[in-house]
Design a protein around this motif. Sequence first.
Motif, PDB file in Angstrom:
ATOM      1  N   VAL A 104      12.903  67.737  64.795  1.00  0.00           N
ATOM      2  CA  VAL A 104      13.923  67.780  65.849  1.00  0.00           C
ATOM      3  C   VAL A 104      15.313  67.923  65.226  1.00  0.00           C
ATOM      4  O   VAL A 104      16.150  68.673  65.742  1.00  0.00           O
ATOM      5  N   ALA A 105      15.559  67.230  64.126  1.00  0.00           N
ATOM      6  CA  ALA A 105      16.861  67.352  63.441  1.00  0.00           C
ATOM      7  C   ALA A 105      17.080  68.782  62.954  1.00  0.00           C
ATOM      8  O   ALA A 105      18.179  69.328  63.086  1.00  0.00           O
ATOM      9  N   LEU A 106      16.056  69.399  62.397  1.00  0.00           N
ATOM     10  CA  LEU A 106      16.175  70.786  61.941  1.00  0.00           C
ATOM     11  C   LEU A 106      16.384  71.730  63.125  1.00  0.00           C
ATOM     12  O   LEU A 106      17.172  72.677  63.034  1.00  0.00           O
ATOM     13  N   LEU A 107      15.695  71.466  64.232  1.00  0.00           N
ATOM     14  CA  LEU A 107      15.895  72.269  65.439  1.00  0.00           C
ATOM     15  C   LEU A 107      17.346  72.154  65.908  1.00  0.00           C
ATOM     16  O   LEU A 107      17.985  73.156  66.227  1.00  0.00           O
ATOM     17  N   TYR A 108      17.862  70.933  65.934  1.00  0.00           N
ATOM     18  CA  TYR A 108      19.262  70.737  66.332  1.00  0.00           C
ATOM     19  C   TYR A 108      20.202  71.498  65.404  1.00  0.00           C
ATOM     20  O   TYR A 108      21.137  72.162  65.861  1.00  0.00           O
ATOM     21  N   MET A 109      19.968  71.427  64.107  1.00  0.00           N
ATOM     22  CA  MET A 109      20.843  72.115  63.155  1.00  0.00           C
ATOM     23  C   MET A 109      20.777  73.634  63.336  1.00  0.00           C
ATOM     24  O   MET A 109      21.795  74.315  63.220  1.00  0.00           O
ATOM     25  N   MET A 110      19.594  74.159  63.627  1.00  0.00           N
ATOM     26  CA  MET A 110      19.471  75.600  63.876  1.00  0.00           C
ATOM     27  C   MET A 110      20.233  75.994  65.138  1.00  0.00           C
ATOM     28  O   MET A 110      20.942  77.006  65.143  1.00  0.00           O
ATOM     29  N   ILE A 111      20.097  75.210  66.190  1.00  0.00           N
ATOM     30  CA  ILE A 111      20.821  75.492  67.434  1.00  0.00           C
ATOM     31  C   ILE A 111      22.321  75.417  67.185  1.00  0.00           C
ATOM     32  O   ILE A 111      23.082  76.284  67.629  1.00  0.00           O
ATOM     33  N   ASN A 112      22.750  74.407  66.457  1.00  0.00           N
ATOM     34  CA  ASN A 112      24.166  74.247  66.132  1.00  0.00           C
ATOM     35  C   ASN A 112      24.670  75.465  65.367  1.00  0.00           C
ATOM     36  O   ASN A 112      25.738  76.008  65.658  1.00  0.00           O
ATOM     37  N   PHE A 113      23.923  75.900  64.380  1.00  0.00           N
ATOM     38  CA  PHE A 113      24.303  77.069  63.594  1.00  0.00           C
ATOM     39  C   PHE A 113      24.397  78.311  64.482  1.00  0.00           C
ATOM     40  O   PHE A 113      25.348  79.091  64.385  1.00  0.00           O
TER      41      PHE A 113
END
Length: 183
Positions: free
Chosen positions: A165-174
């Motif tokens: 989920v943290a990686l998903l959030y970081m991808m969305i943020n990027f």
Amino acid sequence: MVELIKVLWNILLRKSDQTALPNSMFLLFVVFLFYFLSQSISGFTVSETPLVFVRSFFVDAALMIVFLRILTQIFSSQDNYIRTLIALFGTGALFNIIASPLIIRFADILSDNDLMESGDLPIWLPLLFFVIAIWSIMVMGHIFSRSMVKDKLSASPPPISGVAVALLYMMINFLVHSSFLGE
């Protein structure tokens, strides 16, 4: 305040989680302000203009708030929402304090054309960024995995789900920053 920093530090070390924090809107405001100030240390130094930094900061914050709201809605864990925001902004502030000297140093190195052309970047700098980034992902994953639990008696999802989920959030943020803000 010292007690709050101890709790946040224990969350950084993954010895504790957001349930150790009070469910307080006032504390959320204070921690959010602390998060903004800690990010301002490097943000105003590195950003092209103060407006770019402020816009980027508030897009990040709004994205985190919305993302977490959706996550807690999906897992019916809205009771943890304020505590989780406090944990995310508070640990983010501590990470900002740790990383700001490195960010400022890295910005100085990148602005030095002679150093960039010669390829003599100090190896320790990217390695430290990498370690901090991995640590940050692990802490966010820890916090997210605990936010996906309805109550303390429920079975906790495996920590890897929080990291995903943290990686998903970081991808969305990027994607938001690169697509909509052009950064």
